[in-house]
Enzyme design. Structure first.
Site, PDB file in Angstrom:
ATOM      1  CG  ASN A 394      -2.096   1.321   0.955  1.00 53.56           C
ATOM      2  OD1 ASN A 394      -1.815   1.920   0.298  1.00 53.56           O
ATOM      3  ND2 ASN A 394      -2.704   1.282   2.072  1.00 53.56           N
ATOM      4  CG  ASP A 395       1.599   3.432   3.605  1.00 54.91           C
ATOM      5  OD1 ASP A 395       0.430   3.861   3.261  1.00 54.91           O
ATOM      6  OD2 ASP A 395       1.698   3.117   4.727  1.00 54.91           O
TER       7      ASP A 395
END
Lengths: 465, 102
Positions: A394-395
């Protein structure tokens, strides 16, 4: 019984073999030979220790018994442990090194004459300093690794635990350790020694609780480094070259890994150690939480997109490890390759919970290592790829890191996933990542969200291909 | 004046840190997990100290407080040595190159 000089030469040889063991890891081809060098070094060190003591009495039998018990337990764990649990295993092993260092130091403190360090109550000053430093670092490594282990296992919450005055307290305790070592040297009192150990255990505990789950790559590397310094401290006490060399090697190895991990997150080492990241950011992210439209797809859409692609880049993350989706992923890729589609894997330095975590999982699923690329090697290829398949990351894909100076992850190197023609994002929900910030990528025109468990979704896509 | 042997050990220590620095930078990132498990295994060479401690019992009994800590440390270090090397071997055996026949 062999002479002290001869055994020192053998300890030096085993130290050199340990250097070669690490050197072997520069490529997968030489790595297996490197591991063999490491084992040889250990066999030499242990045999020489037996020969130099030359006391093959009852005690010797007990040494063998305890060695065997430990060896069996270790071998059992090594064969049973699933690859996804590697971060926990390494944390657990670190704690054992730390505790062993503490025990050896206690033993040397109680019976210094056996080590040639003087007599109880009158231990050589230098030895006492080395011993107490080794013991203190060992104790910090032990309790710190236990906390890291509990957080990784999910027994303890991965969210950072912070309280007011935490940093002041830690600083105070660290100063008190220095004072205690000074007191110990001037009084030789065993009570001071026990207090020193107790406080060091508490420091390890306090140092790790404020650090959040996704910072674990840094923590594990840091504890790896500590276990090395502890071993070196004991090595100085025992005047043993093998132990000093190994301690220095392991200490610098862990320090370099911590540095690489911090750089992968664009954060300073102190920023990570002081902790609390994630907890403080959540408040800022909730302010600008407007509902924005996302494109929602299913396995059928994903299969259609990939079937018409000519090249696909897979971006795995911690979510893949949690869902144990690596084998299902490999099967999907095999099907894609049968259709003549070029597939490669892109790995961010901090993907997963420890350095190299994703590489091991992919290797376990029989993905050839020459299809797996690091961030710098592959980042330019996204612009030419048709589909990016983000599974459990994600990040590390958030374009905000490049565009928004206000963002807490601004400046962190990210994979340029958004440059692909289309992005498939496998995720269980729209919840923000660990850093507590929304991923811009979710709302892009070319992103298709696939809300499902990573393993199930991958299997469904394979069926639809 | 003679040089204290401590200085020699310190020299070895400092030089080993530099050796470690350059050797570890040359480790390929894909092998960072095996690197951690193998460093785990080799740092358990601390077992050398544990064995000395374990064999330091007095003439009447093998066990005294000091030697018991030694024996416990032997077991802990042995878990790491066997566990560390074997799990590294298991991991390294999985790293395979692309098959040529395709």
């Amino acid at each position: 019984m062999i002479s002290a000089n001869l055994s020192a030469v053998f300890y030096l040889i085993s130290g050199v073999l340990f250097i070669l063991a690490l050197r072997g890891l520069s490529s997968p081809e030489t790595s297996r030979q490197g591991n063999f060098f490491g084992i040889m070094g250990m066999v030499i060190a242990i045999s020489v220790t037996f020969l130099s003591i030359g006391n093959f009495s009852t005690g010797f039998i007990f040494v063998l018994i305890f060695l065997l018990i430990g060896g069996l337990v270790g071998a059992f764990i090594a064969y049973k442990i699933p690859m996804t649990a590697m971060p926990e295993l390494v944390a657990g092993f670190h704690s054992l090194v730390g505790l062993a260092a503490v025990f050896v130091a206690i033993s040397a403190f109680l019976n210094p004459s056996a080590f040639g360090l003087g007599f109880p109550g009158n231990i050589k000053l230098a030895s006492l300093i080395e011993m107490s430093i080794g013991a203190a670092i060992g104790a910090i490594t032990f309790s710190g690794s236990v906390i890291a282990f509990l957080k990784l296992q999910g027994i303890m919450s991965g969210s950072p635990i912070t309280f007011k005055g935490q940093h002041a307290l830690n600083a105070l305790i660290l100063i008190s350790i220095v004072i205690l070592i000074y007191l110990l040297c001037s009084t030789q009192s065993s009570n001071v020694f026990w207090i020193l150990l107790a406080i060091s255990f508490i420091v390890g505990f306090l140092l790790i609780i404020p650090i959040g789950g996704a910072d674990m790559p840094v923590v594990i590397s840091m504890l790896n480094s500590y276990s090395g310094w502890a071993a070196a401290g004991i090595g100085f006490t025992l005047e043993n070259t093998a132990l000093i060399i190994t301690g220095a090697l392991v200490g610098s190895s862990g320090a370099i890994l911590s540095y690489i991990m911090c750089k992968g997150m664009n954060r300073s080492f102190f920023n990570v150690i002081l902790g609390g990241f994630g907890a403080t950011e959540q408040s800022s992210s909730s302010q600008n939480k407007e509902q924005r439209p996302v494109k929602n797809g299913n396995a059928d859409d994903a299969a259609f997109l990939m079937k018409n692609a000519s090249s696909v880049i897979i971006v795995p993350g911690y979510g893949m490890a949690v869902a144990q989706a690596q084998h299902a992923l490999r099967e999907m890729v095999d099907t894609l390759k049968k259709n003549g589609i070029k597939v490669s894997y892109a790995i961010h330095p901090v993907a997963g919970r420890m350095p190299g975590h994703m590489n091991v999982l992919l290797a376990e699923a029989n993905v050839p290592y020459d299809e797996v690329f690091e961030l710098e090697e592959i980042n330019n290829d996204f612009a030419n790829a048709d589909v990016a398949f983000v599974i459990g990351a994600n990040d590390v894909t958030n374009p905000v890191a490049k565009t928004d100076p206000q963002s807490p992850i601004y400046g962190m190197p990210v994979l340029d996933v958004e440059k692909c023609k289309s992005v498939l994002f496998v995720k269980r929900s729209l919840s923000p990542g660990y850093a507590g910030i929304d991923n811009e990528l979710f709302y892009r025109e070319n992103t298709l969200m696939l809300f499902a468990d990573a393993k199930k979704m991958t299997e469904d896509i394979t069926k639809n291909l | 004046m003679e040089i204290d042997p401590f200085i020699f050990r310190l020299s070895i220590f400092i030089l080993s840190i530099f050796v470690g620095y350059y050797v570890v930078w040359s480790v390929t990132p894909s092998l960072h997990t095996p690197l951690m498990s193998v460093t785990n295994a080799i740092s358990s060479v601390i077992i050398v100290g544990a064995i000395i401690a374990g064999l330091a019992g007095d003439t009447e009994s093998v066990f005294n407080t000091s030697s018991i800590f030694g024996f416990l440390a032997i077991s802990l270090a042995a878990i790491n040595i066997f566990g560390g090397f074997l799990v590294t071997q298991r991991m390294l055996a999985m790293y395979k190159k692309k098959k040529k026949d395709k």
